[in-house]
Design an enzyme around this catalytic site. Structure first.
Site, PDB file in Angstrom:
ATOM      1  N   SER A 119       0.835  -1.194   0.000  1.00 33.25           N
ATOM      2  CA  SER A 119       0.000   0.000   0.000  1.00 33.25           C
ATOM      3  C   SER A 119       0.876   1.253   0.000  1.00 33.25           C
ATOM      4  O   SER A 119       1.808   1.365   0.811  1.00 33.25           O
ATOM      5  CB  SER A 119      -0.882  -0.062   1.259  1.00 33.25           C
ATOM      6  N   LYS A 127     -17.625  13.285  -7.138  1.00 34.59           N
ATOM      7  CA  LYS A 127     -16.751  14.445  -7.353  1.00 34.59           C
ATOM      8  C   LYS A 127     -17.006  14.964  -8.773  1.00 34.59           C
ATOM      9  O   LYS A 127     -17.998  15.656  -8.986  1.00 34.59           O
ATOM     10  CB  LYS A 127     -15.309  14.071  -7.045  1.00 34.59           C
ATOM     11  N   THR A 160     -26.447  -3.379   2.707  1.00 30.04           N
ATOM     12  CA  THR A 160     -26.862  -1.972   2.717  1.00 30.04           C
ATOM     13  C   THR A 160     -27.753  -1.713   1.502  1.00 30.04           C
ATOM     14  O   THR A 160     -27.664  -2.430   0.501  1.00 30.04           O
ATOM     15  CB  THR A 160     -25.608  -1.048   2.721  1.00 30.04           C
ATOM     16  N   THR A 201      -5.748  14.939   7.811  1.00 29.57           N
ATOM     17  CA  THR A 201      -5.906  14.854   6.357  1.00 29.57           C
ATOM     18  C   THR A 201      -4.562  15.088   5.667  1.00 29.57           C
ATOM     19  O   THR A 201      -4.247  14.473   4.646  1.00 29.57           O
ATOM     20  CB  THR A 201      -6.958  15.880   5.885  1.00 29.57           C
TER      21      THR A 201
HETATM   22  N1  PLP Z   1     -10.622   7.804  -2.293  1.00 32.67           N
HETATM   23  C1  PLP Z   1     -10.007   8.990  -2.178  1.00 32.67           C
HETATM   24  C2  PLP Z   1      -8.602   9.117  -2.651  1.00 32.67           C
HETATM   25  C3  PLP Z   1     -10.688  10.108  -1.646  1.00 32.67           C
HETATM   26  O1  PLP Z   1     -10.070  11.271  -1.529  1.00 32.67           O
HETATM   27  C4  PLP Z   1     -12.022   9.939  -1.222  1.00 32.67           C
HETATM   28  C5  PLP Z   1     -12.815  11.074  -0.658  1.00 32.67           C
HETATM   29  O2  PLP Z   1     -12.539  12.194  -0.710  1.00 32.67           O
HETATM   30  C6  PLP Z   1     -12.616   8.681  -1.352  1.00 32.67           C
HETATM   31  C7  PLP Z   1     -11.888   7.630  -1.884  1.00 32.67           C
HETATM   32  C8  PLP Z   1     -14.026   8.468  -0.930  1.00 32.67           C
HETATM   33  O3  PLP Z   1     -14.895   8.848  -1.955  1.00 32.67           O
HETATM   34  P1  PLP Z   1     -16.389   9.278  -1.624  1.00 32.67           P
HETATM   35  O4  PLP Z   1     -16.359  10.726  -1.296  1.00 32.67           O
HETATM   36  O5  PLP Z   1     -17.162   8.939  -2.855  1.00 32.67           O
HETATM   37  O6  PLP Z   1     -16.811   8.456  -0.447  1.00 32.67           O
END
Ligand code: PLP
Length: 421
Positions: A138, A249, A278, A364
């Site tokens: 990862s 997004k 779900t 973050t």
């Molecule tokens: N993967 C990445 C790299 C992200 O930055 C995000 C959210 O910002 C996600 C997955 C999760 O996506 P979602 O907002 O559709 O839950």
């Protein structure tokens, strides 16, 4: 006997305040047809603002085709899906959406989840659990949803230094040849705006017999000739085993997905708890997402315009001497390097200039690299960009923030103190 349970919650919140990372959300009302304009419901009353930090990267959330599809589906089919995918929730529009996504990525199959977060979490966990003695490799900067997927899988994992293919190769070399391996990374890292060396990762995966899992959340819709992402732009999409993306997004809706082989998608469909237990995405959301994907497959205008706007923002901010961090993409990170100052900068922009940019703090981004993360869209015009540059310069002066960082300092996350313009 414990009676005051709230005391625990209050002390947890107090810890965040001490660590200077308690989050405050701005109450924003988006205005369809006028994005990036929005109403900020401030404590003193509503105010018009310009949003500069939305992940509705192309403004598709207000596109007439997308809104039209959502309204039409709600009118025709109602609001909710009415069940989990297994129990009456596999409605026709989610099936259509999966076909559209499979086609977008040139894969035989795709599977939709309620969010990109859930797709990563349950997708990675399920894939890794199904591979006997799997090792997950990862990238160090992977998103929390991927990290949670890795954790939930319970399999062994090794972290390779961010975008460092030599390190990745070292880890692959040290692993028994016959052992199943899953390389997990993002194509575009959304806080720094840098891009993974996907071609080299594919070369390594093929050389060492590893599977590849690529999160294209911040790239789908925006890169590649039909908006399939960075792997498509680089001509290597067919070499990636699993492509994961979001509908929330650039496609302006909600939901997430994976695309891959028929067997892989069928296995995740059959084993992933986050898919099975779900409710399905509602028909109006699926219709809207399909409309956005279809539109962006055929139209490059939004992509080109977004790149143009991002380039102009970078140029205007750099010429004002603001510390724009190096970014190869549409993301424009502006380094502050202190959580309180980022919050103060954000507050001043909002209250004094009607500009909304949420501060980005730890966890973050790493501590000491707190920043403003600016996301220009096709809807930001020249006067808005000029206003942004002037407002930021004003705030930088007011808060005594450093101007004119050298890019080498920024890359090593050093704070630099240049002269104010
Ligand atoms: N993967 C990445 C790299 C992200 O930055 C995000 C959210 O910002 C996600 C997955 C999760 O996506 P979602 O907002 O559709 O839950």
């Amino acid at each position: 006997m414990v009676t005051n349970y709230d005391a625990f919650f209050l002390s947890a919140i107090a810890r965040l305040r001490t660590e200077r990372r308690y989050r405050v959300f701005a109450d924003i009302e988006r205005i369809a047809g006028r994005f990036p304009h929005a109403i900020w419901h401030a404590p003193q009353g509503p105010r018009d603002v310009v949003v500069w930090c939305s992940n509705d990267y192309l403004g598709m959330g207000q596109h007439a085709k997308v809104i039209g599809a959502m309204v039409e589906a709600a009118t025709r089919m109602g609001t909710g899906a009415g069940g989990t995918r297994n129990i009456s929730g596999t409605h026709h529009l989610v099936v259509d959406l999966e076909a559209e996504l499979a086609d977008l990525h040139g894969k035989p199959a795709a599977l939709v989840f309620t969010s990109g977060y859930v797709s990563n979490q349950t997708g990675i966990a399920t894939i890794a659990k199904l591979l006997p003695d799997c090792l997950i490799l990862s990238d160090a900067m992977n998103h929390n949803s991927m990290i949670e997927g890795v954790r939930q899988s319970g399999v062994e994992r090794q972290i390779w230094r961010h975008n460092d293919v030599a390190h990745l190769e070292g880890l692959l070399q040290a692993t028994a040849a016959g052992r199943p391996k899953l390389i997990a990374c993002e194509s575009l890292y959304s806080m720094d705006g840098d891009v993974a060396p996907i071609r080299q990762i594919c070369d390594l995966a093929e050389r060492y017999g590893a599977m590849t899992y690529l999160d294209e959340v911040h790239a789908v819709g925006m890169y590649g000739p039909r908006g399939a992402g960075i792997a498509a732009r680089e001509g290597v999409m067919n070499r990636i085993d699993v492509i994961e993306g979001t509908l929330a997004k650039a496609f302006g809706c909600l939901g997430g997905y994976i695309a891959g082989s028929t067997a892989l998608v069928d296995a995740v469909r059959s084993y992933a708890p986050g898919f099975i237990f779900t409710s399905a995405l509602p028909p109006p959301v699926c219709a809207a997402a399909t409309a956005a994907i279809r539109h962006l497959k055929a139209s490059s205008w939004e992509r080109d315009q977004q790149q143009n706007r991002a380039a102009r923002v970078k140029a205007v901010l750099r010429s004002a001497g603001l510390p724009v961090m190096p970014s190869d993409t549409h993301i424009v990170p502006l380094l502050i390097g202190d959580p309180e100052k980022s919050k103060m900068a954000s507050d001043l922009l909002l209250s004094r200039h009607g500009i909304y940019i949420q501060p980005i703090n730890y966890p973050t981004v790493p501590e000491g690299t707190e920043r403003l993360r600016i996301t220009p869209t096709p809807c930001h015009d020249d006067p808005m960009i000029d206003q942004l540059g002037a407002a930021l310069a004003d705030v930088w002066i007011d808060l005594g923030l450093p101007f004119s960082c050298r890019s080498s300092d920024l890359r090593s996350n050093k704070t630099c103190f240049g002269s104010t313009p």
